[in-house]
Design an enzyme around this catalytic site. Structure first.
Site: not given
Ligand code: ADP
Ligand code: MG
Ligand code: ZN
Length: 644
Positions: A232-234, A236-237, A239, A455-456, A459
Site C-alpha cells: 500500500g501507499p506510504p 496507510t498503516g 507498519t 469514468h469509473e 466501467h
C-alpha cells in the site's frame, strides 16, 4: 530505527569519552614531568633531589619540597615551568593539583643514559635510591589495552542490557539486528488502533488466530501461508498493522527493516538473515516482520543493468533460501511491507514465499472518519467537532496524514489556550497539511475527481450490463490509491480457464466504458484511460493472432515464432508479413470501434444511473457491487413506473 541509531551514537561517544578520561588519569594525572638528563644532573648537583627509583631504562625521581614563592626559585628549572597547555578534553580531577600551594614535592622522570657515575653521585648527595625491576610491557599493556577494552566491554554490555534484548552490541556486525518487541502492555498496539482498513485487518486476523493455536489449522493438513506481504501507499498503516498483529497474537515479533540488511560490509546482510531465521526458529511460534522489503528485495535483473549490487543480491538470495527452508508447520510467519510492490523481485512473490498479498490502501470517507476517531480518543473535543465533515474535507489522506492533522489541531488549540479542540482548529490543521501536500503535487483537484467518478461509473455500468463482462465488485475513486486514479476491481482474466469470444468482447466493452462515459458527460476524453486502452489492445491482438477469432482469417494462429539466434533461421521461424500485419491492424480497429460504439450506447441509455452512481462515488469514494445493483434496479423501477 531512529532509536537504534541514537543508541549506537551515544555508545561510541561514551567509549570515546572514557578513553580520553582514562588517558588523563593514567598519563597526566600525576604531575610527572619529563626532564632531560642534563637537567637531572643539575638538580642533583644543586642538592634538590630527595629520592630516585632506578629502572632499566628510566629514572623516577622526587624533588625536595620547595617554597613556590621563594624569590630565588629557578624559573628555568623544568619543574617550575608553567603547566603546559592541555587539550580541552584533558579533564583535571584534582590529582595533579598541588595539595599545598606553598610547599610542593615534584615528581619527574628521566630517560636513563649510560652513566657509570650515577650511583656514586646519588650516594654523594645523600639521595635515597633504589632499583626496581619492572616489567614495563605488562603495565603498559594493561594500561593501554586491557583497561580500555575492559571498559568497552563493561560499558557495551551494560548499555545492551539496559536497552533490552536484541540491541546491537559491540562486535556484532553480522548478527541479527532485529528487535524483538517485548509485549509491553502499556504500549501494546492492537487492532483497535488501526482504523479504515477493515479488509486488511480481517485478513491479518487469520494470521493471529493461526499463531494462537497452530494445531487447529495443521490438524486437518491445511496449508498455511508462509509469507504475507502488506502492500500500500506510504502512511496507510502497514507498519502499524504488523505491530498490531504482534500485539494481538502475543508471540515474539522480530521487527526489522529491509535497509538493516544492506550493509557496506560484504557478507553481513546474508549472515544477518541466517541469524534472524535461526533465532526465529528457536522462538517459534513467532512473526518475522521485514518492513520496507523493497530495500532488500529489489528485482535482481534490474539491479544488474545499473551496475548491480552483489551484496544486496546475496542477502536476497539468502532470504529466499531461508524462506524455502522452513516448514510452514513450524509456526513462523513472515510478514513484509512495501509501498513499491512493482520493484520487488518476482522470486519473492512465488508460492511458498510472499504468496499472499494484502492491500492496505488509502481509506475511504468512512475509513477516514474512523481514523479521526482513533487519533482523537484522548483529546478534549469541543461539542461542534464533526468527524464526517472532516473526513469529507480530506480526500486522499492516508492514516499518517490524518494523525498529522489531529496533532496539528491539538497544537493550534493549545496555542490559543483553549479548553477543548474545536472544529475550526481541525479545519485550520487540514489546510496546513493540504498546503504541504499541494507543494508535493499530490492532490487532485475537484474537477479531476469528478472526471474519475464518471469514468469509473462508466466501467461499472457497461460492465454490469454487458453479457460476458464480469460483474463489477468494487469501484473506488480514492485519490493516490494503489490503482493510481481509482480502480474498478473485476475478477481477473487469469482466473478463468476458458473464455468465449463474446466474453472477450464484453470485457473490451467494459474497459471502454470509462472513456465512453467521459466522452458523453464532458464531451472530451482524458488521459485517464491509457491503462484501459492498453488492456484492450492486448486482448484484441490476442483474439486475432493467438485464439484465431478473426473474421477475415478465422481459426488461424498467427503467432510469431521468434528466430533463435543460436539455432539460426530454422524451420520454426515464422514472421508475419507486412500485409498480414496490416490486416490485423485493420481488423483490430474495427473490433475496438464497434465495442466503443456499443459502450457509448449503453452509457447513453443509462445516463441517469451513471449520474446517480457518480454522485454516490463522489460522496462515499468507494462503492461495492450491491450499491451498483441497487442503483441500476432503482432506476429500472422508475423507468418501468414511468412507462406504465
Ligand atoms: P506505513 O508503514 O504504511 O507507511 P505507518 O504504519 O508507519 O504507515 O503509519 C504511520 C502512522 O500513521 C501510524 O503510526 C499511525 O499513527 C498513523 N496511521 C497510519 N495508518 C493508520 C490507520 N489505518 N489507522 C490509524 N492510524 C494510522
Ligand atoms: Mg512503514
Ligand atoms: Zn478506466
Amino acid at each position: 530505527m531512529k532509536q537504534q541509531q541514537k543508541f549506537s551514537l551515544s555508545y561510541y561517544l561514551l567509549v570515546f569519552l572514557s578513553i580520553v578520561l582514562m588517558e588523563s588519569i593514567f598519563f597526566s594525572g600525576t604531575a610527572v614531568k619529563e626532564i632531560s638528563y642534563s637537567q637531572f644532573r643539575n638538580l642533583l648537583t644543586d642538592n634538590r633531589i630527595k629520592s630516585v627509583i632506578i629502572e632499566s631504562d628510566r629514572l623516577y625521581g622526587l624533588e625536595k619540597a620547595q617554597a613556590l614563592d621563594e624569590n630565588h626559585s629557578d624559573k628555568n628549572s623544568p619543574i617550575f615551568q608553567p603547566p603546559r597547555k592541555k587539550a580541552p578534553w584533558h579533564i583535571n580531577f584534582g590529582l595533579n593539583r598541588p595539595k599545598d600551594s606553598q610547599r610542593v614535592e615534584r615528581q619527574f622522570v628521566v630517560t636513563r643514559l649510560d652513566d657509570p657515575h650515577l650511583i656514586a653521585d646519588l650516594q654523594e648527595h645523600g639521595v635515597d635510591y633504589r632499583g626496581k625491576i619492572e616489567s614495563h610491557w605488562l603495565s603498559n599493556f594493561i594500561a593501554n589495552w586491557i583497561l580500555p577494552m575492559g571498559l568497552f566491554i563493561v560499558l557495551g554490555s551494560f548499555l545492551a542490557r539496559r536497552k533490552g534484548k536484541g540491541a546491537a552490541g559491540f562486535l556484532d556486525v553480522g548478527k541479527n539486528k532485529a528487535r524483538i518487541y517485548a509485549v509491553d502492555p502499556s504500549q501494546k498496539v492492537t487492532f483497535d488502533d488501526v482504523a479504515g482498513v477493515d479488509e486488511a485487518v480481517e485478513e491479518v486476523k487469520e494470521v493471529v488466530s493461526f499463531l494462537e493455536n497452530p494445531q487447529r489449522f495443521t490438524r486437518l493438513g491445511a496449508k498455511l501461508p508462509k509469507g504475507i506481504l502488506l502492500v500500500g501507499p506510504p502512511g496507510t498503516g502497514k507498519t502499524l498493522l504488523a505491530r498490531a498483529v504482534a500485539g494481538e497474537a502475543g508471540v515474539p515479533f522480530f521487527n526489522l527493516s529491509g535497509s538493516d540488511f544492506v550493509e557496506m560490509f560484504v557478507g553481513v546482510g546474508a549472515a544477518r538473515v541466517r541469524d534472524l531465521f535461526k533465532d526465529a526458529k528457536a522462538k517459534a511460534p513467532c512473526i518475522i516482520f521485514i518492513d520496507e522489503l523493497d530495500a532488500v528485495g529489489k528485482n535482481r535483473s534490474q539491479g544488474a543493468i545499473i551496475g548491480g549490487n552483489d551484496e544486496r543480491e546475496n542477502t536476497l538470495n539468502q532470504l529466499l533460501t531461508e524462506m524455502d527452508g522452513f516448514d510452514p508447520q513450524s509456526g513462523i510467519i513472515i510478514m513484509g511491507a512495501t509501498n513499491r510492490p512493482e520493484v520487488l523481485d518476482p522470486a519473492l512473490l512465488r508460492p511458498g514465499r510472499f504468496d499472499r498479498q494484502i492491500l492496505v490502501d488509502r481509506p475511504d470517507l468512512d475509513g477516514r472518519m474512523e481514523i479521526f476517531k482513533v487519533h482523537t480518543r484522548d483529546f478534549a473535543l469541543g461539542p461542534n467537532v464533526d468527524f464526517r465533515k472532516l473526513a469529507a474535507e480530506t480526500p486522499g489522506f492516508a492514516g499518517a496524514e490524518i494523525a498529522n492533522v489531529c496533532n496539528e489541531a491539538a497544537l493550534l488549540a493549545s496555542r490559543k489556550d483553549r479548553q477543548a479542540i474545536l472544529q475550526a482548529d481541525f479545519q485550520d490543521a487540514i489546510e496546513r497539511v493540504i498546503a504541504g501536500l499541494e507543494k508535493k503535487n499530490k492532490l487532485i483537484n475537484p474537477h479531476e475527481r469528478k472526471v474519475v467518478a464518471y469514468h469509473e461509473s462508466g466501467h461499472a455500468i457497461v460492465g454490469h450490463l454487458t453479457a460476458g463482462s464480469d460483474p463489477v465488485q468494487k469501484v473506488s475513486i480514492i485519490p493516490r490509491g494503489i490503482g493510481a486514479l481509482g480502480y474498478t476491481l473485476q475478477t481477473p482474466l487469469e482466473d478463468r480457464f476458458l473464455m468465449s469470444r463474446t466474453e472477450l468482447l464484453g470485457k473490451i466493452k467494459g474497459l471502454l466504458g470509462g472513456r465512453a462515459a467521459e466522452d458523453i458527460i464532458f464531451g472530451d476524453v482524458s488521459t485517464g484511460a491509457s491503462n484501459d486502452l492498453e488492456k484492450v489492445a492486448d486482448i484484441v491482438r490476442n483474439m486475432l493472432t493467438v485464439y484465431g477469432m478473426s473474421e477475415q482469417m478465422p481459426n488461424r494462429s498467427l503467432v510469431e515464432k521468434s528466430s533463435n539466434p543460436f539455432l539460426g533461421q530454422g524451420p520454426s521461424t515464422q514472421r508475419r508479413s507486412e500485409d498480414l500485419e496490416a490486416l490485423i491492424d485493420k481488423e483490430s480497429q474495427t473490433i475496438i470501434n464497434d465495442a466503443y460504439q456499443e459502450a457509448r450506447k449503453i452509457v447513453t441509455e443509462h445516463r441517469s444511473e451513471l449520474e446517480a452512481m457518480a454522485a454516490l462515488l463522489l460522496e462515499k469514494e468507494k462503492i461495492d457491487g450491491q450499491d451498483i445493483k441497487r442503483i441500476l434496479d432503482e432506476n429500472q423501477n422508475n423507468k418501468d413506473q414511468a412507462a406504465a
